[in-house]
Design an enzyme around this catalytic site. Structure first.
Site, PDB file in Angstrom:
ATOM      1  CG  ASP A 110     -18.739   2.611   9.349  1.00  0.00           C
ATOM      2  OD1 ASP A 110     -18.094   2.440   8.294  1.00  0.00           O
ATOM      3  OD2 ASP A 110     -19.701   1.883   9.701  1.00  0.00           O
TER       4      ASP A 110
ATOM      5  CB  CYS B 133     -14.440   3.228  31.846  1.00  0.00           C
ATOM      6  SG  CYS B 133     -15.535   4.195  30.792  1.00  0.00           S
TER       7      CYS B 133
ATOM      8  CB  CYS C 161     -18.220   6.418  30.330  1.00  0.00           C
ATOM      9  SG  CYS C 161     -19.087   4.904  30.757  1.00  0.00           S
TER      10      CYS C 161
ATOM     11  CG  HIS D  32     -18.824   1.076  28.832  1.00  0.00           C
ATOM     12  ND1 HIS D  32     -17.830   1.689  29.567  1.00  0.00           N
ATOM     13  CD2 HIS D  32     -18.258  -0.025  28.283  1.00  0.00           C
ATOM     14  CE1 HIS D  32     -16.710   0.984  29.488  1.00  0.00           C
ATOM     15  NE2 HIS D  32     -16.933  -0.056  28.716  1.00  0.00           N
TER      16      HIS D  32
ATOM     17  CG  ASP E 207     -22.597   3.304   2.762  1.00  0.00           C
ATOM     18  OD1 ASP E 207     -22.538   2.127   3.101  1.00  0.00           O
ATOM     19  OD2 ASP E 207     -22.003   3.762   1.765  1.00  0.00           O
TER      20      ASP E 207
ATOM     21  CB  CYS F 256     -17.667   3.303  34.266  1.00  0.00           C
ATOM     22  SG  CYS F 256     -17.690   2.077  32.945  1.00  0.00           S
TER      23      CYS F 256
HETATM   24  C1  LIG Z   1     -19.187  -4.294   8.211  1.00  0.00           C
HETATM   25  N1  LIG Z   1     -18.267  -4.348   7.127  1.00  0.00           N
HETATM   26  C2  LIG Z   1     -18.425  -3.502   6.067  1.00  0.00           C
HETATM   27  N2  LIG Z   1     -19.375  -2.545   5.998  1.00  0.00           N
HETATM   28  C3  LIG Z   1     -19.216  -1.976   4.775  1.00  0.00           C
HETATM   29  C4  LIG Z   1     -19.944  -0.952   4.168  1.00  0.00           C
HETATM   30  C5  LIG Z   1     -21.157  -0.386   4.846  1.00  0.00           C
HETATM   31  C6  LIG Z   1     -20.903   0.545   5.895  1.00  0.00           C
HETATM   32  C7  LIG Z   1     -22.304   0.711   6.490  1.00  0.00           C
HETATM   33  O1  LIG Z   1     -22.525  -0.409   7.356  1.00  0.00           O
HETATM   34  C8  LIG Z   1     -23.835  -0.474   7.918  1.00  0.00           C
HETATM   35  O2  LIG Z   1     -24.799  -0.627   6.930  1.00  0.00           O
HETATM   36  C9  LIG Z   1     -24.739  -1.970   6.421  1.00  0.00           C
HETATM   37  C10 LIG Z   1     -24.114   0.794   8.704  1.00  0.00           C
HETATM   38  O3  LIG Z   1     -25.491   0.837   9.055  1.00  0.00           O
HETATM   39  C11 LIG Z   1     -25.889  -0.192   9.940  1.00  0.00           C
HETATM   40  C12 LIG Z   1     -23.807   2.021   7.882  1.00  0.00           C
HETATM   41  O4  LIG Z   1     -23.842   3.160   8.719  1.00  0.00           O
HETATM   42  C13 LIG Z   1     -24.630   4.198   8.265  1.00  0.00           C
HETATM   43  C14 LIG Z   1     -22.446   1.995   7.246  1.00  0.00           C
HETATM   44  O5  LIG Z   1     -22.374   3.087   6.321  1.00  0.00           O
HETATM   45  C15 LIG Z   1     -21.155   3.760   6.278  1.00  0.00           C
HETATM   46  C16 LIG Z   1     -19.627  -0.572   2.851  1.00  0.00           C
HETATM   47  N3  LIG Z   1     -20.367   0.410   2.240  1.00  0.00           N
HETATM   48  C17 LIG Z   1     -20.099   0.700   0.944  1.00  0.00           C
HETATM   49  N4  LIG Z   1     -20.828   1.643   0.310  1.00  0.00           N
HETATM   50  N5  LIG Z   1     -19.094   0.088   0.229  1.00  0.00           N
HETATM   51  C18 LIG Z   1     -18.292  -0.844   0.811  1.00  0.00           C
HETATM   52  O6  LIG Z   1     -17.401  -1.404   0.127  1.00  0.00           O
HETATM   53  C19 LIG Z   1     -18.556  -1.214   2.184  1.00  0.00           C
HETATM   54  C20 LIG Z   1     -17.780  -2.208   2.822  1.00  0.00           C
HETATM   55  C21 LIG Z   1     -18.139  -2.578   4.126  1.00  0.00           C
HETATM   56  N6  LIG Z   1     -17.647  -3.535   4.956  1.00  0.00           N
END
Ligand SMILES: CNc1nc2c(CC[C@H]3O[C@H](OC)[C@H](OC)[C@@H](OC)[C@@H]3OC)c3nc(N)[nH]c(=O)c3cc2[nH]1
Length: 375
Positions: A269, A307, A309, A338, A95, A312
């Site tokens: 994700d 499951c 896995c 799991h 991200d 399990c």
């Molecule tokens: C939960 N609802 C949620 N998460 C949004 C994430 C973050 C995803 C991010 O959410 C965690 O970071 C906090 C994860 O780490 C704990 C990241 O994984 C690497 C993950 O990155 C893809 C968004 N990221 C961007 N750049 N823009 C968005 O509009 C956006 C919207 C989200 N809604």
């Protein structure tokens, strides 16, 4: 110039309109729709790369903001990049840090240039911008990079969302201009626009005109109802090109994965499976099961009878309860294994259902067993 990431459409489900595809990346192919485990600090918490491969994780995520703060992207680059640093030779998506700055950092100030903020770790004054976010992701060497965006809070004034969305489009253009290695790393843009159809249309039009190799739908799963999220998806997904991957950010409860797949989303994700596992909450075919509860003290059956896995097949609910109650790390590992396997397996069933043109039937069967309201 060959693009680093390409989307191959395999087929569309005749019953639901969901699509089966493959995302080709420099570190391998991803069958979609897919769930991507989150590895924020260059590790999917408590899992080894071998275990992630055993559960058939195809791609994992990591975080620009967190790695920028610690250990620093220069150290990861010196190690040979994120794949080498964490010993993961399959695809990685990072991200851009936008969301984390807005959700984690203190004292942040947003300007056209970028975001000034203080580290949530030690209060250091830091700055993130489209150019800096691209420099960091370039150093990390992720296969898929996300454009630097602002994820507007929910709820938010229409005018604020409009201004923020227009700035996110300008930031996306700056990311594209500072993209050093497009043949090795794919830059995905992030469609914003809040819960407003006209702003979503404007954001999608701005971003698709710049021809990115993939598009994320941002600004959702930020506290709105699931019905509202599905409504926004209904009019936003069709705005995105058919021949590019579509990634719905931050979405990962079983019902949302199913409803998102039905609406044509390819990638998801969410921290949910790993986060709830650490307090002993698990996802099973019969719905959520809090294995630390007393009722499982003498339950010598598997966590989920349906499951297959590692957890399990080899351990009982009683044993898992004992470990979690005793704060034994192995307990967290077994529940995490799991939960991740559960969602990865769910997406495998989604892909099979699309192949058989019966995804709506599969969704109904799943909800009957899992229970619609205990996600
Ligand atoms: C939960 N609802 C949620 N998460 C949004 C994430 C973050 C995803 C991010 O959410 C965690 O970071 C906090 C994860 O780490 C704990 C990241 O994984 C690497 C993950 O990155 C893809 C968004 N990221 C961007 N750049 N823009 C968005 O509009 C956006 C919207 C989200 N809604």
């Amino acid at each position: 110039m060959t693009a680093a990431v390409t989307y191959e459409h395999i087929k569309t489900c005749k019953q639901s309109g969901a699509r089966l595809g493959r995302v080709h990346t420099p570190h391998g192919v991803i069958d979609t729709p897919t769930f991507m485990p989150v590895g924020t600090l260059a590790t999917v918490k408590t899992m080894s790369p071998e275990e992630l491969k055993a559960m058939e994780a195809q791609i994992i995520l990591s975080n620009t903001y967190h790695l920028f703060l610690r250990p620093g992207h220069d150290i990861v680059q010196a190690a040979g990049g994120l794949h080498k640093f964490m010993n993961w030779d399959r695809p990685i998506l990072t991200d851009s840090g936008g969301f984390q700055v807005f959700s984690l950092a203190e004292m942040r100030k947003i300007t056209e240039e970028g975001v000034h903020f203080r580290s949530h770790l030690n209060g250091d004054k830091l700055f993130l911008s489209p150019e800096v976010a691209m420099e960091i992701q370039n150093a990390l060497g992720s296969d898929i990079m996300m454009a630097f965006d602002e994820c507007p809070p929910f709820p938010a004034e229409y005018e604020y969302v409009k201004k923020s969305t227009e700035r996110t489009s300008r930031w996306a253009e700056r990311c594209l201009k500072s993209h050093a290695r497009p043949q090795d790393q794919a830059l995905f843009a992030i469609v914003q626009g809040g819960m407003h159809e006209d702003l979503r249309v404007q954001s999608a039009r701005d971003l698709t005109s710049m021809d990115f190799p993939g598009y994320a739908i941002g600004g959702l799963s930020v506290g709105e109802s699931k019905q509202l999220m599905y409504e926004v998806l209904d009019y936003t997904v069709p705005l995105l090109p058919e021949n590019k991957p579509r990634y719905l950010m931050g979405v990962g409860s079983p019902d949302a994965l199913l409803e998102g797949s039905i609406r044509g989303v390819d990638m998801f994700d969410c921290v949910l499976p790993t986060r709830i596992a650490r307090n002993g909450t698990t996802m099973t075919s019969q719905g959520r099961l809090v294995v630390r509860n007393a009722q499982y003290a003498r339950d010598f059956g598997p966590l989920d009878p349906e499951c297959d896995c590692y957890t399990c097949r080899n351990y009982s609910r009683a044993y898992l309860r004992h470990l979690i109650k005793s704060d034994e790390t192995f307990g967290l590992r077994l529940t995490t294994y799991h939960n991740l396997h559960f969602l990865i397996n769910l997406m495998k069933n989604v892909r099979e259902s699309i192949m058989e043109d019966r995804l709506l039937d599969f969704r109904d069967e799943f909800f009957d067993k899992y229970g619609l309201h205990n996600n």
